[in-house]
Motif scaffolding. Structure first.
Motif, PDB file in Angstrom:
ATOM      1  N   LEU A 116       0.855  -1.185   0.000  1.00  0.00           N
ATOM      2  CA  LEU A 116       0.000   0.000   0.000  1.00  0.00           C
ATOM      3  C   LEU A 116       0.893   1.237   0.000  1.00  0.00           C
ATOM      4  N   ASP A 118       1.939   5.190   1.047  1.00  0.00           N
ATOM      5  CA  ASP A 118       2.007   5.726   2.412  1.00  0.00           C
ATOM      6  C   ASP A 118       0.656   6.204   2.933  1.00  0.00           C
ATOM      7  N   ALA A 120      -3.713   6.836   2.245  1.00  0.00           N
ATOM      8  CA  ALA A 120      -4.864   6.308   1.509  1.00  0.00           C
ATOM      9  C   ALA A 120      -5.159   7.160   0.279  1.00  0.00           C
ATOM     10  N   TRP A 148      -3.711   3.114   7.376  1.00  0.00           N
ATOM     11  CA  TRP A 148      -3.407   3.703   6.067  1.00  0.00           C
ATOM     12  C   TRP A 148      -4.235   4.978   5.848  1.00  0.00           C
TER      13      TRP A 148
END
Ligand code: PRP
Ligand code: URA
Length: 236
Positions: A116, A118, A120, A148
């Motif tokens: 993922l 860093d 959202a 996230w």
């Protein structure tokens, strides 16, 4: 708790074939895809839309476009079979992979892959994993997504056990859970009963032998983990 169990006859029909132990991996994969399409459609029924002016060949009108940015979070490996159907519904969404496997003795999730970014990048995350058994994998994924910065999270699974729903709802009551069926219970190895067996193995044809069969006797540690979860439901 926000559990949505589909009552759609098509879902029930396809699930019956999926559960059948004689269903071969090719047919099994097709059914996972078709069921995901139907469940995904139901799971997105409450997504917000925004008005957008367009022109049809006949006249201008105000149409509705999907508002939130949606991301698919698939849990490797069994969640792989759910992605294509969701991409048919939402062709431009972002797809993120999280690798988790369940330790066969402790039934705890073990993370092995997570790329993922860093922060959202989407407003709604749909977690795709066919089985919600103890709920450990799902609760761990939601932990990761919340850290996230995910604002809203929905879990889309084919079959859930009451133990898994209780675990996920207790840890994350704000997560909507969409399933084709809520089954009876977990067996002493943490498999959903009646369930469908091992969703990853049945999709990918990887049968490790009788000792790994979902119905094979568990060791004491695993059985105690399951009993603890079941006592938890009884007390709540
Ligand atoms: C299965 C399934 C879930 C998890 C559910 O994965 O796809 O991720 O078990 O169990 P839980 O609710 O008790 O955590 P598995 O560990 O078999 O890995 P695989 O998909 O790689 O086969
Ligand atoms: N994982 C599966 O694939 N099936 C179960 O019943 C439980 C966990």
């Amino acid at each position: 708790m926000s559990l949505h169990s589909s009552g759609h006859p098509l879902v029930a029909h396809k699930l019956a074939i999926l559960r059948d132990k004689t269903t071969e991996p090719k047919k099994f994969r097709e059914l996972v895809r078709e069921l995901t399409w139907l469940l995904g459609y139901e799971a997105m029924a409450d997504l917000a839309t925004r008005p957008e002016p367009i022109e049809t060949p006949l006249e201008p009108m105000t149409a509705a476009r999907l508002e939130p940015r949606v991301g698919l979070i698939l849990i490797l490996r069994a969640g792989l079979g759910m992605v294509d159907a969701m991409l048919e519904l939402l062709p431009t969404v972002e797809v993120w992979h999280i690798g988790l496997y369940r330790d066969e003795r402790t039934l705890k999730p073990v993370e092995y892959y997570n790329k993922l970014p860093d922060a959202a990048t989407v407003q709604i995350c749909l977690i795709l994993d066919p089985m919600l058994a103890t709920g450990g994998s799902s609760a761990a994924t939601v932990d990761i997504l919340k850290e996230w910065g995910a604002a809203r999270i929905k879990q889309v699974s084919l079959i859930a056990a009451p133990e898994g729903v209780a675990t996920l709802s207790a840890a994350h009551p704000d997560v909507d859970i969409h399933v084709a069926a809520l089954d009876s219970h977990l067996n002493e190895r943490g498999y959903i009963v009646p369930g469908l067996g091992d969703a990853g193995d049945r999709q990918f044809g990887t049968f490790a032998g009788p000792a790994s069969e979902p119905g094979h006797a568990a060791d004491d540690e695993t059985a105690e983990v399951v009993r603890r979860l079941q006592r938890g439901i009884g007390e709540s």
